[in-house]
Design an enzyme around this catalytic site. Structure first.
Site, PDB file in Angstrom:
ATOM      1  N   LYS A 112      26.748  16.807  14.161  1.00 33.99           N
ATOM      2  CA  LYS A 112      27.601  17.957  13.835  1.00 33.99           C
ATOM      3  C   LYS A 112      26.762  19.038  13.176  1.00 33.99           C
ATOM      4  O   LYS A 112      25.980  18.755  12.265  1.00 33.99           O
ATOM      5  CB  LYS A 112      28.769  17.571  12.932  1.00 33.99           C
ATOM      6  CG  LYS A 112      29.713  18.745  12.641  1.00 33.99           C
ATOM      7  CD  LYS A 112      30.975  18.298  11.933  1.00 33.99           C
ATOM      8  CE  LYS A 112      30.761  17.952  10.479  1.00 33.99           C
ATOM      9  NZ  LYS A 112      30.335  19.155   9.678  1.00 33.99           N
ATOM     10  N   GLU A 114      27.015  22.990  11.494  1.00 30.49           N
ATOM     11  CA  GLU A 114      27.857  24.068  10.984  1.00 30.49           C
ATOM     12  C   GLU A 114      27.360  25.426  11.485  1.00 30.49           C
ATOM     13  O   GLU A 114      26.162  25.644  11.636  1.00 30.49           O
ATOM     14  CB  GLU A 114      27.859  24.074   9.449  1.00 30.49           C
ATOM     15  CG  GLU A 114      28.555  22.888   8.822  1.00 30.49           C
ATOM     16  CD  GLU A 114      28.700  23.029   7.311  1.00 30.49           C
ATOM     17  OE1 GLU A 114      28.438  24.135   6.786  1.00 30.49           O
ATOM     18  OE2 GLU A 114      29.080  22.038   6.668  1.00 30.49           O
ATOM     19  N   GLU A 181      37.811  24.094  10.061  1.00 33.09           N
ATOM     20  CA  GLU A 181      38.131  23.786   8.663  1.00 33.09           C
ATOM     21  C   GLU A 181      38.708  24.991   7.939  1.00 33.09           C
ATOM     22  O   GLU A 181      38.141  26.089   7.964  1.00 33.09           O
ATOM     23  CB  GLU A 181      36.881  23.298   7.921  1.00 33.09           C
ATOM     24  CG  GLU A 181      37.157  22.935   6.472  1.00 33.09           C
ATOM     25  CD  GLU A 181      36.030  22.194   5.781  1.00 33.09           C
ATOM     26  OE1 GLU A 181      36.178  21.897   4.582  1.00 33.09           O
ATOM     27  OE2 GLU A 181      35.014  21.910   6.444  1.00 33.09           O
TER      28      GLU A 181
END
Length: 263
Positions: A112, A114, A181
């Site tokens: 993952k 960001e 998010e």
């Protein structure tokens, strides 16, 4: 049978919600699998909930490699995602590949990363070389100081449009999944409709393809302040196994997150 990225993508296409939780060790990997969690995220949240830091920034590649290896020893079915820590992927695609390869080598099935547009070349570089990538948009904790704290992102038409366009670009670059998010639920709904990749919400409303929470938050273990989108499942269930089973059930039934957990 091992759950794969294809499994999760098919679930998303068919409208079957994906249940994901963070996980950092073999024992919890077994418990979460038995409770029906499809995907385990070795999140850099370990810096806060395990190491006692104030943010995720101090987490190192060695930390994530270690905890990914622990989870992989326990998980026999779940899809495993390893977080790329701060400063392990931002310098160059080549360095990101070397670091991601270490996480994959100990048992991760995806990493993952960001960020939006600045990460497109890196995502393309990794995915073209066999490393699946999960993107992460909205509130990106590694950029907490630049964002001015843990604040909702995508408020207002301009900001929302930027995140929507970045989601499309991440998918075009090869991202096979996208974490959303702390963004408005309406924006998360629009992104989920606009991309084929499964969207995993954390504070992004019920319309995402699936949900994720930090394990120590939903079990009410972490002593710090909880975000609005966190639900304390231990209070209702009374046991760790029961709490995780309730979380999975509510994600599948689309009753979590409720309006009170959304923006």
């Amino acid at each position: 049978m091992r759950i794969t990225l294809n499994t999760l993508q098919k679930m998303a296409q068919e409208g079957n919600k994906i249940a994901m939780l963070t996980c950092y060790d073999a024992s919890f990997a077994v418990l979460l699998e038995e409770a029906g969690v499809e995907s385990l995220l070795i999140g850099d949240s370990l810096g806060m909930v395990l190491q006692g830091h104030e943010s995720t920034l101090p987490v190192t590649l060695r930390d994530v490699v270690y905890h990914t290896a622990c989870v992989a020893r326990g998980a026999k079915r779940a899809f495993i995602i390893g977080d790329m820590p701060f400063a392990t992927f931002q310098i160059s695609p080549q360095e990101a590949f070397r670091n991601a390869a270490e996480i994959m080598a100990v048992g991760a099935h995806m990493v993952k990363i960001e960020g939006g547009k600045p990460m497109l070349d890196t995502i393309e570089f990794l995915t073209q070389r066999g490393i699946p990538v999960c993107g992460h948009l909205g509130l990106t904790p590694q950029s907490v100081h630049q964002l001015g704290g843990y604040r909702v992102q995508g408020k207002g038409d301009t900001a929302a449009q930027r995140i929507l366009e970045e989601a499309k670009l991440l998918e075009q670059a090869g991202a096979g999944m996208i974490v959303l998010e702390a963004i408005p639920s309406t924006l998360a709904r629009d992104i989920t409709a606009a991309v084929q990749a499964p969207t995993i919400g954390i504070g992004a409303g019920v319309d995402c393809s699936g949900q994720v929470l930090v394990l120590h938050d939903m079990l009410d273990i972490y002593p710090g302040k909880k975000a609005k989108f966190v639900k304390n499942y231990m209070r209702a269930a009374g046991s760790t196994q029961g709490a995780v089973e309730m979380y999975v059930k509510e994600v599948k039934a689309k009753t979590f997150p409720g309006p009170e957990h959304s923006f």
